[in-house]
Design an enzyme around this catalytic site. Sequence first.
Site, PDB file in Angstrom:
ATOM      1  N   CYS A 109      42.711  35.529  46.776  1.00 28.53           N
ATOM      2  CA  CYS A 109      41.271  35.741  46.897  1.00 28.53           C
ATOM      3  C   CYS A 109      40.583  35.514  45.559  1.00 28.53           C
ATOM      4  O   CYS A 109      39.382  35.319  45.501  1.00 28.53           O
ATOM      5  CB  CYS A 109      40.976  37.140  47.429  1.00 28.53           C
ATOM      6  N   GLU A 115      36.800  43.862  50.203  1.00 33.01           N
ATOM      7  CA  GLU A 115      37.124  42.925  49.137  1.00 33.01           C
ATOM      8  C   GLU A 115      37.375  41.615  49.854  1.00 33.01           C
ATOM      9  O   GLU A 115      38.391  41.442  50.530  1.00 33.01           O
ATOM     10  CB  GLU A 115      38.359  43.456  48.400  1.00 33.01           C
TER      11      GLU A 115
END
Lengths: 681, 681
Positions: free
Chosen positions: A299, A260
């Site tokens: 993120c 990720e």
Amino acid sequence: MNAVRVRSVESYVGGRWHAAADGTVVNNAVTGEPIATVSSAGIDFAAMADYARTVGGPALRELTFHDRAGMLRALGKHILADTEALYALSTATGATRADSWIDIEGGAGVPMAYAGVGRREMPNAKVMLDGDPVSLSRDGSFMGAHIIGPRPGVAVHINAFNFPCWGMLEKLAPTFLAGMPMIVKPASQTAYLTELMVRSIVESGILPEGSLQLISGSAGDLLDHLGPQDAVAFTGSADTARMLRTHPNIIDNSIRFNAEADSLNAAILAESATPGTVEFDLFIREVVNEMTTKAGQKCTAIRRVIVPSGLVADVEEALAERLSGIRVGDPAADETDMGALASLDQRDEVRRSVAALSGVADVVVDQCEFHGVDAERGAFLAPTLLRATDNRAIAVHSVEAFGPVTTIVGYDGAADAVEIAALGKGSLVASVFSPSDDEAAELALGIAAHHGRVHVMDEACGRSSTGHGSPLPQLVHGGPGRAGGGEELGGVRSVHHYMQRTAIQGSPDKITAITGVWTPGSRRTDSGHPFTLHFEDLQLGDAIETESRTITIEDIEAFAELTGDFFYAHMDEEAAKASPIFNGRVAHGYLVLSIAAGLFVYAPPGPVLANTGLDNLRFAAPSYPGDELTVFLTAKQKSLRAGSGYGEVRWDAEVINQRGETAATYELLTMVACRPEGDAA
Amino acid sequence: MNAVRVRSVESYVGGRWHAAADGTVVNNAVTGEPIATVSSAGIDFAAMADYARTVGGPALRELTFHDRAGMLRALGKHILADTEALYALSTATGATRADSWIDIEGGAGVPMAYAGVGRREMPNAKVMLDGDPVSLSRDGSFMGAHIIGPRPGVAVHINAFNFPCWGMLEKLAPTFLAGMPMIVKPASQTAYLTELMVRSIVESGILPEGSLQLISGSAGDLLDHLGPQDAVAFTGSADTARMLRTHPNIIDNSIRFNAEADSLNAAILAESATPGTVEFDLFIREVVNEMTTKAGQKCTAIRRVIVPSGLVADVEEALAERLSGIRVGDPAADETDMGALASLDQRDEVRRSVAALSGVADVVVDQCEFHGVDAERGAFLAPTLLRATDNRAIAVHSVEAFGPVTTIVGYDGAADAVEIAALGKGSLVASVFSPSDDEAAELALGIAAHHGRVHVMDEACGRSSTGHGSPLPQLVHGGPGRAGGGEELGGVRSVHHYMQRTAIQGSPDKITAITGVWTPGSRRTDSGHPFTLHFEDLQLGDAIETESRTITIEDIEAFAELTGDFFYAHMDEEAAKASPIFNGRVAHGYLVLSIAAGLFVYAPPGPVLANTGLDNLRFAAPSYPGDELTVFLTAKQKSLRAGSGYGEVRWDAEVINQRGETAATYELLTMVACRPEGDAA
């Protein structure tokens, strides 16, 4: 080399806390002062992996999904019961109280949510069926099914610096629910906070020994000691993801690797969301939130603000005005809106990214007043708003400034917005702001392939939305391409990442024995009326073949009279015959169902407390007056509700007629009482 | 360099057949004579990928899942309609008629099976819901759902030499059902057979132009031109898998990579399957089948014959006897049991592997008589049976002789058998032969984590089983570790590999607009009774709020009388009160359901032809005498059965009482007629 008098962040290895003498110095993000040293020197990583596999794994695999769900619930409650030390230490990472809430309480919410997933969506068993068994032969003597079962390996979690608690817990929850032990390696920068949480978890004694180990510092040669039953999950930069993904041992053993990575997430203002609409205001609020929460170190934060060309000036103005009201400073102060970045290095990195963007973007805002801090000693940075001079410039769609930085990009028409969003080459999330269902659907479907999550914001969910940047336990988190191509969370979906799906083929009896779910064609056992058996005494395959009952035209008419259902196919011979599917008047489907219940019911009080529901009912053939119905009812699946005194039993029901045709099939759900305490079998 | 006068195998690129002048010579496996040259020289691979994305992809994405299912069905039928040319050419690969059947008709069966998957398990739509929407806020105004939608990329399929037809078709079916164009690159050795099949498919005109392209020869720099929306699926050796998986472009773009590599598959004879049992005989038959079918050139073939130490001699003897009856020779001859390997190189490779095993295994059988062929000029090899001298020797569990070769390995006790099977470090499939359910379950669950498929064989499925080595469209094919860590087939599971799962968040109306499925909390529209609307006229959200009806004790008694359901909770006030869940006599759940139907039914003939079933019924609260029930029935999902004159409509049903409590929720399935032909809206 280093004479700093700070404590060393410890690792938890093989059931003991491990301190390394020297280590990398980590500084307080707010003051710039040293706070701890971090090193994993001296750890035997092969032994660590082995400990997980031989001590933690077997203990976890002894438990059922529900047992482990209970453990996760206890864990979440334990963390929530005493969060103050975590909040206090979290300030050193630059986080405001609101930022820390996401990390700490948001983090504890993940195991709590997964406890619910385990109890509601998984059986109280050690393996689970994936889909329904299928017949692989005409006569049903050869069947196929898929099971999802535990893997005897260890999960290695390598996490990012920005969420030292949540980052650990969001991976921990599905891993433990799957029955896999884990080794967590947080980023060194903020490892001290993860260490504090792990200490609290270890002390709680909630988790079986060996199921959780911690590496503070480098992961050393750990990856060299992994095998095909292990898994690696990584959150962080694309560069590190690349390095890990191509590790020879990961490649050679096809070790599961889930990444990720940061991405250039977009927020798209739809053309109809003009100034004055609620959606325009929500858009402005959300962009500012995403720039300032965690000082933009998420993120999922919005890096590209994609707006209609004609609205660029309005958006600029509105954002600049909102940003001017943001108070940047001491994260411990109540009135502070935005704290510090996690480190001076991190700030340097963001400044370099802003410089890289400066060739293709103009600065709209990059100054602010700092409150109560030495902004240069601490890792403080003003929110920075840019405007792309070329909406397709590569840097705009590839350079991620991992801080309070975003770039406005103009577009012309929905197709252009979709193309521009796709230039990010795969992102974790995008949000779409539109009052119009059609416009939102066009944009959302257009960008869906490039995103792991699409958040549509409108007036209706303006207050209740959890926001663009928040991954939720129920929804997948991850994205294609630049975002790493992985998937986390998403409820039970992520539990599967830590388990093995195996196709099983064989005779029905063997499939039943392996899956723990009675499979059509398997043995049926007559142990008396199965509704007279308590939960513990009932066995899969315990069945009743009922007496038969003939449906009469009088039954149909009485049923219509009683229920008010005078549908022509039940009441009018000519009209029924004219229908493309019936040969004449047919019984109500619900009459068939009700007669079936009348045939299999056990009337006196007994262990079956209630019929709670019914699944997958299909009327396979019409039932006509004169048809004689018989029911086969067979115990199909049992799932104990631990501590409640009862369990759920799913029954396979098949109603057949005198021609041997199946009139209806379904699954019946019942609550079945356990034996009264003290009763022996 | 090469003066061989044989035809060149062509590629199909950008809508045209492409021939390369020179190329690698491929020989007839039976005679050793040159049969063709293979080369992809001159292909512009960047343009090829672009053609797929810009011509094939958009055409496929215009279609619904059902449209594409229809295309797959037509494709399968087209292949099956004329197989003789394929059979004739297949002989050159060394395949017997039975071997070719697996490749050609077995291959055509995959698109046929996927046509069924598409029609039965997927909606007649372009995106599909993955799981149920979930509420993300207390008031239900913020919802989450997952959609699975098409990716605007190209799928590259790199296949093995052993199944030139099946290998292509098993990847083609899920790829096209997903709506993705593909480029197939078969192994050069047998590319001529794939070429013949692709010619026939192209000429049929069934597939949209640009959706299928063929590379005969090397894939050149194709992988350099792939991006994050593309996918690569590979079947073949672990070495090639490793090379492809670490291709810099695949790594940099997180390109989906699915590998299915050869593995050391095991057959386990359980301790109770002693000589004389049906399972012992099935075991011997299956091992011989797996050694000789396709001359053992199957990625799933049994390489390790794991048997109780005490039965090794019996197994040896029985296998040797059966092998002595195997006729090896001309694959075109009817009486031949086993043909040639695919090439002389392949035979050399197998001989090297047997040599590598010779240090840890004794030879039991390695000679045979060859019938009607020059066994040295053709790629013939005798079935070779080995016996491990050390049951944990690394070579036994890692050296794969990809031919008619297998090794007997002894074990002591079920736990030992599981450990030995796991030494393969991940396999595609293992089979277990046991008459006992418990023993089979212990072994199957023990080895499950190390396998993609476990086949349990017993007397009950002895005749109907499709065998250890046959991957089936319904079941996943792939395995962890050495087997590549990938997954193919498995029905709709493999379709997902070629699509993107995206979480969608927003208000219920937005979720409805995006998913094409009405979401609880969305707008309900009153367009008159929705049962009066034809399929085309019915819109998602069309709803009826019914009149109310009060349940009386007389209703309950009449219902009991009519149906025979005298369960105490309906009939006996005191007993009902004594139950842990009821406060007194309650209405039958089926009475609630029937009254609901009476409230929403539209009695005269109309577009709603029948209620075909019901899903997810849950009785959320008991209904007591005096309770007044109202139903909300809302059109939730439509799926047209193209060409049938009707569609399926799924309705959301909610039964509430006068206290506003939900008494029951379910989904109702109906067949709804389309407008009679000629009718305008």
